[in-house]
Design an enzyme around this catalytic site. Structure first.
Site, PDB file in Angstrom:
ATOM      1  N   ASN A   1      34.630   4.016   6.735  1.00 53.87           N
ATOM      2  CA  ASN A   1      34.002   3.698   5.444  1.00 53.87           C
ATOM      3  C   ASN A   1      32.795   2.767   5.562  1.00 53.87           C
ATOM      4  OD1 ASN A   1      34.166   3.124   2.371  1.00 53.87           O
ATOM      5  ND2 ASN A   1      34.489   1.101   3.297  1.00 53.87           N
TER       6      ASN A   1
ATOM      7  N   SER B   1      29.032  10.908   1.284  1.00 56.19           N
ATOM      8  CA  SER B   1      28.316  10.608   0.033  1.00 56.19           C
ATOM      9  C   SER B   1      27.781  11.917  -0.500  1.00 56.19           C
ATOM     10  CB  SER B   1      27.143   9.674   0.312  1.00 56.19           C
ATOM     11  OG  SER B   1      26.300   9.617  -0.816  1.00 56.19           O
TER      12      SER B   1
ATOM     13  N   TYR C   1      19.699   7.955   5.474  1.00 55.61           N
ATOM     14  CA  TYR C   1      21.060   7.870   4.899  1.00 55.61           C
ATOM     15  C   TYR C   1      21.605   9.273   4.622  1.00 55.61           C
ATOM     16  CZ  TYR C   1      24.780   6.520   1.586  1.00 55.61           C
ATOM     17  OH  TYR C   1      25.982   6.352   0.936  1.00 55.61           O
TER      18      TYR C   1
ATOM     19  N   SER D   1      22.533  10.983   7.804  1.00 54.38           N
ATOM     20  CA  SER D   1      23.741  10.389   8.411  1.00 54.38           C
ATOM     21  C   SER D   1      24.990  10.885   7.699  1.00 54.38           C
ATOM     22  CB  SER D   1      23.676   8.852   8.394  1.00 54.38           C
ATOM     23  OG  SER D   1      23.861   8.325   7.080  1.00 54.38           O
ATOM     24  N   LYS D   2      24.932  11.006   6.381  1.00 52.97           N
ATOM     25  CA  LYS D   2      26.116  11.411   5.626  1.00 52.97           C
ATOM     26  C   LYS D   2      26.388  12.911   5.771  1.00 52.97           C
ATOM     27  CE  LYS D   2      27.344   7.386   3.971  1.00 52.97           C
ATOM     28  NZ  LYS D   2      28.623   6.755   4.329  1.00 52.97           N
TER      29      LYS D   2
ATOM     30  N   ILE E   1      29.156   5.034  -7.542  1.00 50.69           N
ATOM     31  CA  ILE E   1      30.357   4.217  -7.734  1.00 50.69           C
ATOM     32  C   ILE E   1      29.925   2.760  -7.893  1.00 50.69           C
ATOM     33  CG2 ILE E   1      32.608   3.576  -6.805  1.00 50.69           C
ATOM     34  CD1 ILE E   1      32.227   6.642  -7.274  1.00 50.69           C
TER      35      ILE E   1
END
Ligand code: NAD
Length: 262
Positions: free
Chosen positions: A86, A139, A152, A155-156, A185
């Site tokens: 996480n 994500s 990002y 990477s996800k 979130i």
């Protein structure tokens, strides 16, 4: 539904805040024991003093951290049943051409290699036990390309494939691997001083709550609000449980309906 998590040992990275902390709280409430790593594990340590929670100060982008974390869990509890990968970070960029090698390295080192190393550290113990569950926090940015988050997003997307690869290789030997993909979130990413809520308040010239409402409208979130870390934690707990024993190589969006594609 009894989730049969009593006595299970869960290893959580990024357990000091937001989704990781909420997952730790939810797993502890189900009777599990938690070993959690964070750059600042203070809040995790405050979850209990009955020996069921072990806060570990660790930088998960450091190549040695994952093995040390797994060792700690084995020394304290003698087993590892669940890994919740996480710990991740997102930095907004001006665009692809302005994102440097150094920024790509930093993002991939934590968001992707951090997950790879943690999986590599726990799998041998899970194989010896004949069972285990890997759960990776990706994500919706890993599915919906975002020009402000090039490194990002990549990477996800990598995390999603990592989970598939692990599921293919290890499900037959008792280890499941699944992905959760949150979107929007409300964690300290929004609420910490200088976080996203403050930036949006400045950008829209509104107070923080009004700015967040505007943000929800602009992003067209059908649920009409941001999600809660506790709502993501509920999904983590379910997937950590053997009640979902036939679920592997799967991905679960938790994003209030915002993704318009299948
Ligand atoms: P958060 O900032 O509240 O929590 C992240 C935690 O990870 C923090 O406690 C931080 O200290 C820790 N961390 C950061 N770098 C670390 C490192 N190098 N080593 C160890 N710990 C480190 O954020 P969050 O929203 O709970 O995010 C958790 C995960 O959820 C991340 O992987 C993030 O990409 C993903 N996610 C969040 C959202 C959202 O809207 N909040 C959406 C999609 C995905």
């Amino acid at each position: 539904m009894e989730l049969e998590l009593t006595g299970r040992v869960a290893l959580i990275t990024g357990a000091g805040s937001g989704i990781g902390l909420a997952a730790a709280r939810a797993l502890l409430a189900e009777g599990a024991r938690v070993v959690g790593a964070d750059l600042d594990p203070t809040a995790l340590g405050e979850l209990g003093d009955d020996g069921h929670v072990v806060p570990v100060l660790a930088d998960m982008s450091d190549p040695g951290s994952a093995d040390a974390l797994a060792r700690t869990a084995m020394e304290r509890f003698g087993r590892i049943d669940v890994l919740f990968n996480n710990a991740g970070a997102a930095a907004t960029r001006d665009g692809f051409l302005d994102t440097t090698d150094e920024q790509w390295h930093r993002t991939l080192e934590l968001n992707l290699l951090g997950y790879v190393r943690a999986a590599r550290a726990v799998i041998p113990h899970m194989l010896a036990q004949g069972r285990g569950t890997l759960l990776h926090n990706a994500s919706e940015a890993g599915r919906m390309p975002n020009p402000r988050l090039p490194d990002y997003s990549v990477s996800k997307a990598g995390v999603r494939m990592l989970s598939k690869v692990l599921s293919r290789e290890f499900t037959g030997r008792g280890i499941r691997s699944n992905v959760i993909s949150p979107g929007f979130i409300r964690t300290p990413i929004y609420d910490r001083p200088g976080g996203l809520a403050d930036s949006l308040a400045t950008e829209f010239n509104l107070d923080r709550e009004a700015a967040l409402r505007r943000y929800v409208e602009i992003n067209g979130i059908p649920a009409g609000r941001l999600g809660l870390a506790e709502e993501v934690a509920a999904l983590v707990v379910l997937l950590a449980s053997d009640r979902t024993a036939f679920v592997t190589g799967a991905e679960f969006a938790i994003e209030g309906g915002v993704t318009p594609t299948v």
